[in-house]
Each structure stands twice: as structure tokens, then as C-alpha cells.
Write a protein that holds these residues in place. Structure first.
Motif, PDB file in Angstrom:
ATOM      1  N   GLN A  72      -9.061 -84.426 -89.672  1.00  0.00           N
ATOM      2  CA  GLN A  72     -10.171 -83.682 -89.068  1.00  0.00           C
ATOM      3  C   GLN A  72      -9.718 -82.966 -87.797  1.00  0.00           C
ATOM      4  O   GLN A  72     -10.119 -81.829 -87.544  1.00  0.00           O
ATOM      5  CB  GLN A  72     -11.354 -84.606 -88.777  1.00  0.00           C
ATOM      6  CG  GLN A  72     -12.103 -85.040 -90.021  1.00  0.00           C
ATOM      7  CD  GLN A  72     -12.603 -83.852 -90.843  1.00  0.00           C
ATOM      8  OE1 GLN A  72     -13.144 -82.889 -90.320  1.00  0.00           O
ATOM      9  NE2 GLN A  72     -12.407 -83.926 -92.151  1.00  0.00           N
ATOM     10  N   ALA A  73      -8.880 -83.600 -86.993  1.00  0.00           N
ATOM     11  CA  ALA A  73      -8.356 -82.954 -85.785  1.00  0.00           C
ATOM     12  C   ALA A  73      -7.509 -81.738 -86.153  1.00  0.00           C
ATOM     13  O   ALA A  73      -7.600 -80.688 -85.507  1.00  0.00           O
ATOM     14  CB  ALA A  73      -7.536 -83.951 -84.971  1.00  0.00           C
ATOM     15  N   PHE A  74      -6.704 -81.855 -87.195  1.00  0.00           N
ATOM     16  CA  PHE A  74      -5.903 -80.724 -87.663  1.00  0.00           C
ATOM     17  C   PHE A  74      -6.801 -79.577 -88.102  1.00  0.00           C
ATOM     18  O   PHE A  74      -6.598 -78.423 -87.708  1.00  0.00           O
ATOM     19  CB  PHE A  74      -4.988 -81.165 -88.809  1.00  0.00           C
ATOM     20  CG  PHE A  74      -4.295 -80.030 -89.491  1.00  0.00           C
ATOM     21  CD1 PHE A  74      -3.235 -79.375 -88.876  1.00  0.00           C
ATOM     22  CD2 PHE A  74      -4.707 -79.613 -90.745  1.00  0.00           C
ATOM     23  CE1 PHE A  74      -2.601 -78.316 -89.506  1.00  0.00           C
ATOM     24  CE2 PHE A  74      -4.076 -78.552 -91.389  1.00  0.00           C
ATOM     25  CZ  PHE A  74      -3.022 -77.904 -90.769  1.00  0.00           C
ATOM     26  N   LEU A  75      -7.814 -79.879 -88.931  1.00  0.00           N
ATOM     27  CA  LEU A  75      -8.721 -78.835 -89.401  1.00  0.00           C
ATOM     28  C   LEU A  75      -9.461 -78.159 -88.251  1.00  0.00           C
ATOM     29  O   LEU A  75      -9.634 -76.941 -88.240  1.00  0.00           O
ATOM     30  CB  LEU A  75      -9.729 -79.412 -90.393  1.00  0.00           C
ATOM     31  CG  LEU A  75      -9.166 -79.878 -91.729  1.00  0.00           C
ATOM     32  CD1 LEU A  75     -10.278 -80.467 -92.595  1.00  0.00           C
ATOM     33  CD2 LEU A  75      -8.459 -78.754 -92.447  1.00  0.00           C
ATOM     34  N   VAL A  86      -7.061 -75.741 -86.708  1.00  0.00           N
ATOM     35  CA  VAL A  86      -6.864 -74.548 -87.554  1.00  0.00           C
ATOM     36  C   VAL A  86      -8.051 -73.613 -87.431  1.00  0.00           C
ATOM     37  O   VAL A  86      -7.892 -72.399 -87.251  1.00  0.00           O
ATOM     38  CB  VAL A  86      -6.647 -74.957 -89.037  1.00  0.00           C
ATOM     39  CG1 VAL A  86      -6.739 -73.760 -89.960  1.00  0.00           C
ATOM     40  CG2 VAL A  86      -5.314 -75.667 -89.192  1.00  0.00           C
ATOM     41  N   ARG A  87      -9.240 -74.165 -87.506  1.00  0.00           N
ATOM     42  CA  ARG A  87     -10.441 -73.333 -87.416  1.00  0.00           C
ATOM     43  C   ARG A  87     -10.577 -72.646 -86.062  1.00  0.00           C
ATOM     44  O   ARG A  87     -11.136 -71.565 -85.948  1.00  0.00           O
ATOM     45  CB  ARG A  87     -11.670 -74.169 -87.718  1.00  0.00           C
ATOM     46  CG  ARG A  87     -11.737 -74.581 -89.177  1.00  0.00           C
ATOM     47  CD  ARG A  87     -12.911 -75.492 -89.472  1.00  0.00           C
ATOM     48  NE  ARG A  87     -12.885 -75.914 -90.852  1.00  0.00           N
ATOM     49  CZ  ARG A  87     -13.060 -77.151 -91.267  1.00  0.00           C
ATOM     50  NH1 ARG A  87     -13.302 -78.125 -90.405  1.00  0.00           N
ATOM     51  NH2 ARG A  87     -13.011 -77.446 -92.546  1.00  0.00           N
ATOM     52  N   ALA A  88     -10.049 -73.287 -85.014  1.00  0.00           N
ATOM     53  CA  ALA A  88     -10.112 -72.714 -83.668  1.00  0.00           C
ATOM     54  C   ALA A  88      -8.954 -71.742 -83.423  1.00  0.00           C
ATOM     55  O   ALA A  88      -8.882 -71.131 -82.362  1.00  0.00           O
ATOM     56  CB  ALA A  88     -10.073 -73.835 -82.623  1.00  0.00           C
ATOM     57  N   GLY A  89      -8.061 -71.596 -84.383  1.00  0.00           N
ATOM     58  CA  GLY A  89      -6.939 -70.677 -84.244  1.00  0.00           C
ATOM     59  C   GLY A  89      -5.806 -71.200 -83.389  1.00  0.00           C
ATOM     60  O   GLY A  89      -4.970 -70.427 -82.920  1.00  0.00           O
ATOM     61  N   SER A 120      -7.981 -73.443 -99.785  1.00  0.00           N
ATOM     62  CA  SER A 120      -8.570 -72.107 -99.942  1.00  0.00           C
ATOM     63  C   SER A 120      -7.693 -71.048 -99.297  1.00  0.00           C
ATOM     64  O   SER A 120      -7.820 -69.865 -99.594  1.00  0.00           O
ATOM     65  CB  SER A 120      -9.978 -72.078 -99.331  1.00  0.00           C
ATOM     66  OG  SER A 120      -9.919 -72.381 -97.951  1.00  0.00           O
ATOM     67  N   PHE A 121      -6.775 -71.436 -98.430  1.00  0.00           N
ATOM     68  CA  PHE A 121      -5.866 -70.493 -97.784  1.00  0.00           C
ATOM     69  C   PHE A 121      -4.629 -70.224 -98.626  1.00  0.00           C
ATOM     70  O   PHE A 121      -3.819 -69.392 -98.266  1.00  0.00           O
ATOM     71  CB  PHE A 121      -5.445 -71.015 -96.407  1.00  0.00           C
ATOM     72  CG  PHE A 121      -6.548 -70.953 -95.402  1.00  0.00           C
ATOM     73  CD1 PHE A 121      -6.849 -69.774 -94.752  1.00  0.00           C
ATOM     74  CD2 PHE A 121      -7.306 -72.078 -95.128  1.00  0.00           C
ATOM     75  CE1 PHE A 121      -7.878 -69.709 -93.833  1.00  0.00           C
ATOM     76  CE2 PHE A 121      -8.332 -72.030 -94.206  1.00  0.00           C
ATOM     77  CZ  PHE A 121      -8.627 -70.848 -93.558  1.00  0.00           C
ATOM     78  N   SER A 122      -4.465 -70.934 -99.741  1.00  0.00           N
ATOM     79  CA  SER A 122      -3.273 -70.767-100.561  1.00  0.00           C
ATOM     80  C   SER A 122      -3.301 -69.477-101.356  1.00  0.00           C
ATOM     81  O   SER A 122      -2.265 -68.940-101.700  1.00  0.00           O
ATOM     82  CB  SER A 122      -3.116 -71.955-101.517  1.00  0.00           C
ATOM     83  OG  SER A 122      -2.848 -73.128-100.793  1.00  0.00           O
TER      84      SER A 122
END
Length: 70
Positions: free
Chosen positions: A57-60, A63-66, A15-17
Motif C-alpha cells: 500500500q505504501a508503494f502504491l 506511485v500514485r503521488a508520482g 494496468s500500467f503494463s
């Protein structure tokens, strides 16, 4: 050596693409056994990266935490 990515994998565009053809377009596919494959939409001939579901999941979460910048 990791198992090959199944030819029938269903790829979803990040969705960020965005839809304007910008840089950084990626696609992800859920794989049997819980792994995730990631590939570059602009160079689909290259082998995708394969990650465990836990690593993805750790990567996501990061990312969500900035944690990776924008």
C-alpha cells in the motif's frame, strides 16, 4: 525465510503494463494473511517477490503521488 507463494494464487496484470508487449510487465497476487506477491510476466519461472500488505500500500501510494517518476 518467507512462506512460499501458494500455487493457486490468482495473478492480475498491472494496468500500467499495457497490451502491446512492452517492457515492465508485472503481475500481482493477493495472498492469505494480507501479503502481496509480485512477478515479472516475461519471466514467470523466477520466484515472485513477496511484500507485506502495508509495504504494498505504501508503494502504491508513492506511485500514485508520482514519487517514483514515470
Amino acid at each position: 525465510m518467507p512462506a512460499p507463494i501458494p500455487t493457486g494464487a490468482v495473478w492480475r496484470k498491472s494496468s500500467f503494463s499495457g497490451g502491446n508487449g512492452g517492457n515492465g510487465c508485472v503481475e500481482v497476487a493477493a495472498l492469505p494473511g494480507g501479503d502481496v506477491a509480485v512477478r515479472d510476466t516475461k519471466d514467470r519461472a523466477r520466484a515472485p517477490h513477496r511484500h507485506s500488505g502495508e509495504a504494498w500500500q505504501a508503494f502504491l501510494t508513492g506511485v500514485r503521488a508520482g514519487e517514483f517518476g514515470a
